[in-house]
Structure formats: structure tokens, C-alpha cells
Design a protein around this motif. Structure first.
Motif, mmCIF file in Angstrom:
data_model
loop_
_atom_site.group_PDB
_atom_site.id
_atom_site.type_symbol
_atom_site.label_atom_id
_atom_site.label_comp_id
_atom_site.label_asym_id
_atom_site.label_seq_id
_atom_site.Cartn_x
_atom_site.Cartn_y
_atom_site.Cartn_z
ATOM 1 N N LEU A 1 2.689 -40.430 12.536
ATOM 2 C CA LEU A 1 3.399 -39.905 12.755
ATOM 3 C C LEU A 1 4.127 -39.897 11.306
ATOM 4 O O LEU A 1 4.259 -38.828 10.319
ATOM 5 N N LYS B 1 4.256 -36.369 8.681
ATOM 6 C CA LYS B 1 5.689 -36.131 8.164
ATOM 7 C C LYS B 1 5.300 -35.573 6.158
ATOM 8 O O LYS B 1 5.469 -35.238 5.845
ATOM 9 N N LEU C 1 8.852 -33.174 13.817
ATOM 10 C CA LEU C 1 7.104 -32.786 13.314
ATOM 11 C C LEU C 1 7.635 -31.583 15.260
ATOM 12 O O LEU C 1 6.556 -31.482 15.202
ATOM 13 N N ASP D 1 3.137 -32.547 5.250
ATOM 14 C CA ASP D 1 3.823 -31.616 6.340
ATOM 15 C C ASP D 1 4.412 -30.889 4.775
ATOM 16 O O ASP D 1 5.103 -30.511 4.043
ATOM 17 N N ILE E 1 -0.926 -33.580 16.775
ATOM 18 C CA ILE E 1 0.296 -33.892 17.174
ATOM 19 C C ILE E 1 0.490 -33.966 18.576
ATOM 20 O O ILE E 1 0.942 -34.707 18.945
ATOM 21 N N ALA F 1 8.374 -37.858 16.716
ATOM 22 C CA ALA F 1 8.093 -37.053 15.631
ATOM 23 C C ALA F 1 9.638 -35.835 16.632
ATOM 24 O O ALA F 1 9.797 -35.424 14.578
ATOM 25 N N ASP G 1 -0.475 -29.793 14.594
ATOM 26 C CA ASP G 1 0.424 -29.463 15.517
ATOM 27 C C ASP G 1 -0.930 -29.651 16.407
ATOM 28 O O ASP G 1 -0.663 -30.066 17.912
#
Length: 67
Positions: free
Chosen positions: A2, A6, A66, A9, A47, A61, A43
Motif C-alpha cells: 500500500l 501511495k 487509496l 498515486d 488494490i 488503505a 485499483d
């Protein structure tokens, strides 16, 4: 995982933000669509499946925004 997502992202959103000041509107639209497509794939392919297998990670998350 994660934390790595991030970072990705944040970097992609930074690209879109920097393009906002530098690119004409038609190119900006293409860049934003590309960034959105990449983030959607991350995603859907990474994710979401991970959170289904490991629901205990959902609070992390959410904290990382996220989810």
C-alpha cells in the motif's frame, strides 16, 4: 504494498497537477485521462483484489486515501 501504491498515486497526481500549468487544454485532457486510466487499473488489478483477500488492510488503505 500500500505504501508503494501511495507513492505511485502521489507521483501520478503530481504529473497531472504540473501539466495543468504547462499544457494546452486538449493535451491536459489526454494527460488526465491517462493518469486516471493508470490509477483505475492499479485499483482494479492490485488494490481491490488484495483488499478482498486481506480485509484487515482496509483501514490502512482508507487512511492512505487509496479507498
Amino acid at each position: 504494498m500500500l505504501a508503494a501504491i501511495k507513492i505511485c498515486d502521489t507521483a501520478l497526481m503530481g504529473v497531472a497537477d504540473r501539466a495543468n500549468d504547462m499544457e494546452p487544454s486538449d493535451e491536459l485532457h489526454k494527460i488526465r485521462l491517462a493518469v486516471g486510466s493508470v490509477l483505475t487499473e492499479i485499483d482494479q488489478q492490485l488494490i481491490s483484489p488484495t483488499l478482498r483477500r486481506h480485509p484487515e488492510l482496509l483501514p490502512d488503505a482508507e487512511e492512505m486515501k487509496l479507498r
